[in-house]
Design a protein around this motif. Structure first.
Motif, mmCIF file in Angstrom:
data_model
loop_
_atom_site.group_PDB
_atom_site.id
_atom_site.type_symbol
_atom_site.label_atom_id
_atom_site.label_comp_id
_atom_site.label_asym_id
_atom_site.label_seq_id
_atom_site.Cartn_x
_atom_site.Cartn_y
_atom_site.Cartn_z
ATOM 1 N N PRO A 197 5.988 6.476 8.837
ATOM 2 C CA PRO A 197 6.768 5.507 8.038
ATOM 3 C C PRO A 197 6.007 4.214 7.820
ATOM 4 C CG PRO A 197 8.114 6.477 9.783
ATOM 5 C CD PRO A 197 6.704 6.892 10.057
ATOM 6 N N ARG A 198 5.895 3.828 6.549
ATOM 7 C CA ARG A 198 5.264 2.579 6.118
ATOM 8 C C ARG A 198 3.825 2.445 6.593
ATOM 9 N NH1 ARG A 198 9.842 3.285 4.669
ATOM 10 N NH2 ARG A 198 11.394 1.687 4.128
ATOM 11 N N PRO A 210 0.042 2.690 5.985
ATOM 12 C CA PRO A 210 -0.841 2.810 4.814
ATOM 13 C C PRO A 210 -1.922 3.861 5.018
ATOM 14 C CG PRO A 210 -1.343 0.818 6.036
ATOM 15 C CD PRO A 210 -0.124 1.405 6.684
ATOM 16 N N PRO A 216 1.989 3.378 0.861
ATOM 17 C CA PRO A 216 3.462 3.453 0.900
ATOM 18 C C PRO A 216 4.133 3.097 -0.416
ATOM 19 C CG PRO A 216 2.608 2.345 2.858
ATOM 20 C CD PRO A 216 1.450 2.506 1.928
ATOM 21 N N ASP A 217 3.475 2.294 -1.259
ATOM 22 C CA ASP A 217 4.080 1.927 -2.535
ATOM 23 C C ASP A 217 3.601 2.807 -3.689
ATOM 24 O OD1 ASP A 217 1.497 1.068 -2.496
ATOM 25 O OD2 ASP A 217 1.887 -0.913 -3.341
ATOM 26 N N CYS A 227 9.359 8.003 4.250
ATOM 27 C CA CYS A 227 8.226 7.262 4.799
ATOM 28 C C CYS A 227 7.689 6.234 3.812
ATOM 29 C CB CYS A 227 7.106 8.231 5.207
ATOM 30 S SG CYS A 227 7.494 9.214 6.664
ATOM 31 N N LYS A 228 8.022 6.380 2.530
ATOM 32 C CA LYS A 228 7.569 5.418 1.523
ATOM 33 C C LYS A 228 8.437 4.166 1.571
ATOM 34 C CE LYS A 228 4.441 8.025 -0.587
ATOM 35 N NZ LYS A 228 3.038 7.635 -0.763
ATOM 36 N N GLU A 229 8.035 3.186 0.800
ATOM 37 C CA GLU A 229 8.878 2.021 0.627
ATOM 38 C C GLU A 229 10.106 2.393 -0.201
ATOM 39 O OE1 GLU A 229 6.526 -1.040 -1.050
ATOM 40 O OE2 GLU A 229 5.256 -1.297 0.726
ATOM 41 N N GLU A 230 10.962 1.444 -0.440
ATOM 42 C CA GLU A 230 12.187 1.744 -1.174
ATOM 43 C C GLU A 230 11.836 2.304 -2.556
ATOM 44 O OE1 GLU A 230 16.316 -0.439 -2.644
ATOM 45 O OE2 GLU A 230 14.727 -1.564 -1.609
#
Length: 1130
Positions: free
Chosen positions: A839-840, A842, A848-849, A890-893
């Motif tokens: 999660p989050r 890089p 992540p984005d 696991c990515k950002e919103e």
């Protein structure tokens, strides 16, 4: 030649004699008050005492009026003339005049026109003071030009229909009026004919007709009355061949032409003839210029259509319809111009051909209207003044109002200066001659009374326009006492027309509408109108900056003849700029006003309305205080007119110095990121960096053909033809095979909807060239992996198409499900530590984005997800979806678009799938999947040694399972192939070394033999007596069968435990009637029957146990391998 021309001359002489006689009767009737055409006493003046003898009955008067209103023709001429002589008619003069005008509109032939003229002459001789003025006024109204106030409110189709109806109504009226002017009913003065009245009517029709819809009226007039009114004779080129000698013209024809010319002088004055002829010739010159302009526009439109066809492969329907309308209008104008040329004996204008036009564009492409345009570079290059051809035409190809608007509306005097002194001398001589003629004419007309003087008041100013030799058919200001004045609508004055024009300007958002608005304003040109226009343009709404380029074009069009419009508008914009400089602290409040002001000035600069020193001064003022709002002003100036100023010869050096100063200040001062971005974008838009020209890749003809059939021709209807063409190619040629491989491995160059068709082609070619299909799949998988390794934004579209292509290849059974699942797991694990995303956390290859991998997985699931709905594939997909949801968390919103796409894909594949709400819940679900996989792997560790020998065949599915999976994989995709007709097998010549299988003859031979065997076996079976073979159908009852099976198993299993195992029980089936009976029959075990039966039972049981063990071992081995692959991936 003589026989063909003499009847024509005789007809002209006869017509002339009739006109002269009728004119004498009319003149004598006016002076004496009675008619001399017949001795009847009833043909007397209305005021004579003998009028009491005429009939006064209402019935006959009503019938006469009705008859004249319906139709005046040669058929009812005699009856009408008889009624006119016998009826009093005094109380019905106005009604009779209206009925005559209506009846004239229905005259079609020359005889009908002449009959109407005789009827009118008869009425004129009886009532010269009451009937004739009323009739002339009505005829003048019927020949009036259409009102310019109503024309803009009509659509082009409505205007065309309205003009057609008007012309058909005015054509017979003009012919009758022309005859009446020749026979003395319509007169300019008591001693002169009405030719000048006719000339003014025609001039008014033509001058108020910008669309040239009244041209047919002029053509009709010249055909019938060109000789008496203009003194025109037929062109000699039509009477003899071009190679004939002048001596071949006979004396009779020459004398006839001369006589006809001389005979016209008695009907029309020579001075009127000359002015009339000059007016028609000047109008023809205007029509010729209009024709040249339309010809140029048509060729330009044709060239643009050709370029559009080259770019897009088709011409859109709206462009095609516009071109057809333009062609129709041009052909109509050309036919009218050709007719005028023949009637006036003038040559047609020279029209450039397509080749001449293209040459002129290439040679003179650097010329324009500006002073310094001779040094410009071609606009198509990166260093040109204009970005493209359309922009150049918009700012440089400005129409000349002189081609559309009369000169007196533009304020152009006849004594305008010319370049050479010789021309000035010629014009002065012509002006003196014309003035002398006018003086003599006025002197001779002084004794003709007030009526003639009023008619001639406007003549001096109207004749001055003819001094330049380019006479336009423009009427002068009409006088109230002039008979041919057309009625004008009282409310539609210049002020109302200007208000309507200004109200239309916000909707003029293209070149055609704004150019038409310029022409309409020129007709309303006055000092007050120009002030209103300047005020309107200065108050453009702040949110309508899209109108500023078009308003600038309007100002540039008017500026040539109305320079105060441009100068006053520029002054107003300068004052507004100075005001904004004083209020520069109000950045946000006045930002829209600054944008409008700078944009307007920039567009006017490119039209050369703003003087160059003014725009450079404005740029210098902004540079002196290079901060705050002036930064945006500088950026707007550079984007608006920076490219133009930097590449114009007169401003190149000064503006280049200012641009260098701006770059220095930009590097020395501190600006925020937004201002830096504005300045950088504006600078590179003004002065783009030099780039080498793009070199088109050279391709062979066979490669172009392959690209054409795949990229352009391929569709659902043509896929079979494309397959035939591809199979007919020379596959042994390395160039051909390499070109095909490149095309089949670049699905992003096709339409997205055609990717499935490319996969279908790959499947069809797999049957003949299996190595080619393997190469395609290998390249596609390699492209997917390379995209994950590189992860460039510029190739994202290609990556989407490649993943879609892989899914379509599975749909058409080119790849198996294991490759699909490998790709899915690769998309969510590649680049992460140990293949496990955090999660989050890089990752260089998957930040992540970065949500693009989610899009790729969704595309693949949308393509093939519905195929995995049962069996092992369903369980494998369920396990992947659990991990995929963990990967997404696991990515950002997630953005809204990606979130909706993910939800839609999961709902389409598994509608009842439970969605984890947090990362902890998703991680727990993934751990549960791993634990189950590890437990299943532990249960099967004992059988691994026996399974190693079968690893080579582990990836192969049993044929039955593969068929089931293939059947399932086509669910939901039948629509892609159900419309396709099975491909017919073409005749293909194959090499002798290629394995082609059984031939068609062998297949037919096999089918015949199989059908023969089936037929013979069925015939033999029918020969058996079914009564004697009832035991073949004898079946034990269920209870007896279960009992016998249990006894047989006990006998097999417990044979060793029995003390006396020497007996084996058999069941004997007997039949009595329709009833089946059974009884036990013990048989010694030593007999052959018992021994054979026992061995058969033992063998069947061993085989069943063996098959059961094989099936169990196979399922366990598949589960172990699946768990192994899952653990390795993690």
């Amino acid at each position: 030649m003589e026989t063909a021309s003499l009847p024509k001359v005789d007809e002209e002489r006869l017509r002339y004699a009739r006109r002269v006689n009728l004119k004498e009767l009319n003149l004598r009737g006016d002076t004496q008050g009675k008619s001399l055409c017949a001795p009847s006493p009833s043909r007397t003046h209305a005021g004579s005492p003998e009028s009491s003898k005429l009939d006064h009955s209402l019935k006959r008067h009503t019938a006469l009026i009705k008859r004249m209103r319906q139709y005046i023709s040669a058929d009812n001429r005699d009856q009408v003339l008889k009624d006119i002589d016998s009826l009093s008619l005094e109380k019905y003069i106005d009604e009779i005049a209206g009925a005559v005008v209506e009846g004239i509109a229905r005259c079609k032939t020359d005889k009908d026109v002449w009959a109407a003229v005789e009827v009118i002459c008869s009425l004129h001789r009886r009532f010269p003071t009451s009937f004739t003025p009323a009739l002339v006024n009505l005829l003048s109204s019927s020949l009036a030009a259409p009102s310019r106030a109503t024309l803009p409110t009509l659509t082009p189709d409505q205007r065309e229909k309205e003009d057609a109806v008007r012309v058909s109504r005015q054509r017979p009226a003009l012919r009758v009026c022309s005859e009446l002017a020749l026979v003395g009913v319509i007169r300019d003065s008591p001693t002169r004919s009405g030719a000048e009245w006719i000339m003014r009517v025609i001039r008014e029709l033509l001058s108020n007709d910008p669309s040239l819809s009244s041209l047919p009226l002029l053509s009709t007039f010249l055909k019938s009355y060109g000789r008496p009114y203009l003194g025109l004779t037929p062109s000699q080129s039509k009477q003899m061949p071009s190679d004939a000698e002048p001596s071949r013209v006979t004396d009779e024809a020459t004398n006839a032409a001369t006589a006809t010319f001389d005979e016209g002088e008695g009907l029309v004055e020579q001075d009127v003839r000359d002015r009339f002829k000059r007016m028609c010739e000047g109008y023809f010159e205007n029509v010729a210029r209009k024709l040249a302009i339309e010809h140029k526009r048509l060729q330009e439109q044709d060239r643009r259509n050709h370029e559009a066809y080259i770019r897009s492969g088709e011409i859109f329907e709206d462009r095609q319809q516009a071109y057809e309308r333009m062609t129709k209008g041009y052909e109509k104008l050309f036919a009218s111009c050709q007719t005028l040329s023949e009637l006036l004996n003038l040559p047609m204008p020279a029209l450039p051909t397509a080749s001449q036009r293209s040459d002129s564009i290439q040679i003179g492409g650097n010329t324009s209207t500006g002073a310094g345009d001779d040094a410009d570079v071609a606009f198509t290059t990166s260093g040109g003044k204009w970005e493209d051809e359309e922009e150049r035409k918009f700012f440089e190809d400005i129409q000349d109002l002189k081609d559309f608007v009369p000169k007196n509306f533009l304020g152009i005097d006849a004594e305008e200066k010319t370049e050479s002194e010789e021309k000035e001398k010629v014009e002065k001589e012509k002006a003196e001659t014309e003035a002398k003629n006018l003086a003599d004419e006025l002197k001779s007309l002084e004794t003709n009374g007030d009526f003639h003087n009023n008619n001639m008041l406007a003549e001096p100013s109207g004749s001055i326009d003819e001094e330049d030799g380019n006479v336009t058919p423009i009427p002068t200001s009409p006088k109230l006492s002039s008979p041919p004045q057309s009625p004008q609508l009282a409310p539609q004055g210049p002020s109302q027309l200007l208000t309507a024009l200004l109200a239309r300007l916000p909707d003029a958002t293209n070149r055609t509408l704004i150019d038409q608005a310029a022409v309409d304003f020129a007709f309303l040109n006055s000092k007050a109108a120009r002030k209103r226009l300047i005020k309107f343009l200065s108050n453009v709404p702040k949110n309508r900056t899209d109108l500023l380029p078009h308003y600038s074009r309007l100002v540039a069009t008017l500026d040539k003849y109305m320079p105060d419009v441009g100068s006053d508008l520029v002054t107003s914009l300068e004052e507004e700029f100075r005001y904004l400089q004083r209020k520069k602290n109000l950045v946000k409040e006045l930002s829209e006003l600054r944008l409008k002001n700078i944009t307007f000035l920039s567009n006017l600069t490119k039209f050369r309305v703003v003087p160059m020193h003014v725009i450079l001064h404005i740029f210098k003022v902004c540079l002196d205080d290079f901060s705050g709002a002036n930064v945006e002003n500088v950026a707007l100036l550079l984007e608006g007119c920076g490219r133009f100023l930097l590449r114009s010869e007169e401003t190149k050096e000064r503006f280049g110095t200012m641009l260098e100063l701006m770059r220095r200040k930009q590097s020395m001062q501190h600006f925020d990121s937004r201002q830096m971005l504005l300045l950088e974008n504006a600078y590179y838009q003004c002065n783009p960096p030099e780039r080498p020209p793009l070199i088109e890749k050279e391709r062979t003809s066979i490669e172009l053909f392959i690209r054409h059939i795949i990229y352009d021709v391929l569709s659902k209807k043509t896929i079979d033809k494309v397959l035939k063409l591809i199979r007919k190619l020379d596959w042994d040629d390395p160039t051909v095979s390499y070109s095909l491989l490149k095309v089949f491995t670049k699905p992003w160059k096709l339409k997205y909807s055609n990717i499935g068709l490319l996969a279908m082609l790959t499947y069809d070619l797999q049957r003949y060239y299996s190595a080619f299909a393997v190469a395609v799949v290998d390249q596609v998988v390699e492209d997917i992996r390379r995209g994950l390794e590189v992860n460039l934004y510029s190739v994202n579209q290609q990556r989407v198409a490649t993943v879609k292509y892989l899914g379509e290849l599975y749909i058409y059974r080119v790849v198996n499900s294991s490759l699909i699942f490998d790709t899915l797991w690769l998309l969510v694990t590649f680049g992460h530590p140990d293949g496990h995303p955090l999660p989050r956390q890089p990752s260089p290859l998957d930040m992540p984005d970065d949500f693009f991998r989610i899009r790729l997985v969704c595309v693949l699931l949308d393509t093939v997800g519905m195929c995995f709905d049962r069996g092992r594939q369903m369980r494998k997909l369920d396990n992947f979806l659990v991990f995929f949801q963990y990967y997404a968390l696991c990515k950002e919103e997630l953005p809204t678009e990606v979130d909706f796409m993910l939800s839609d894909s999961l709902e389409a594949v598994r509608p009842k799938l439970s969605i984890p709400k947090s990362i902890e819940e998703a991680a727990k679900a993934v751990d549960d999947v791993f634990n189950i996989a590890i437990q299943n792997a532990g249960l099967t560790q004992e059988g691994e040694s026996g399974e190693d020998s079968d690893d080579g065949n582990d990836s192969e599915r049993p044929r039955e399972e593969e068929d089931d999976e293939e059947d399932r994989s086509t669910v939901g995709h039948e629509s892609a192939t159900d419309e396709r007709v099975p491909s017919p097998e073409p005749v293909v010549v194959l090499s002798a070394q290629e394995h082609i299988g059984p031939s068609q003859e062998a297949d037919e031979e096999f089918a015949k033999e199989l059908a023969k065997i089936i037929t013979e076996s069925s015939a033999e079976s029918r020969k058996i007596d079914k009564k004697n073979a009832w035991w073949d159908n004898a079946v034990l009852a269920p209870s007896v069968r279960r009992k016998r099976m249990g006894e047989a198993e006990q006998s097999i299993d417990g044979d060793a435990d029995r003390p006396n195992g020497s007996v084996m029980n058999f069941t004997v089936i007997t039949r009595r009637g329709n009833k089946q009976q059974t009884r036990n029959l013990p048989v010694p075990a030593e007999t052959a029957l018992a021994v054979h039966t026992r061995s058969a039972q033992l063998q069947d049981k061993v085989e069943q146990q063996h098959l059961k063990q094989l099936v169990l071992n196979y399922e366990q081995r598949e589960e172990v391998e699946e768990l192994k692959g899952t653990v390795i991936d993690f």
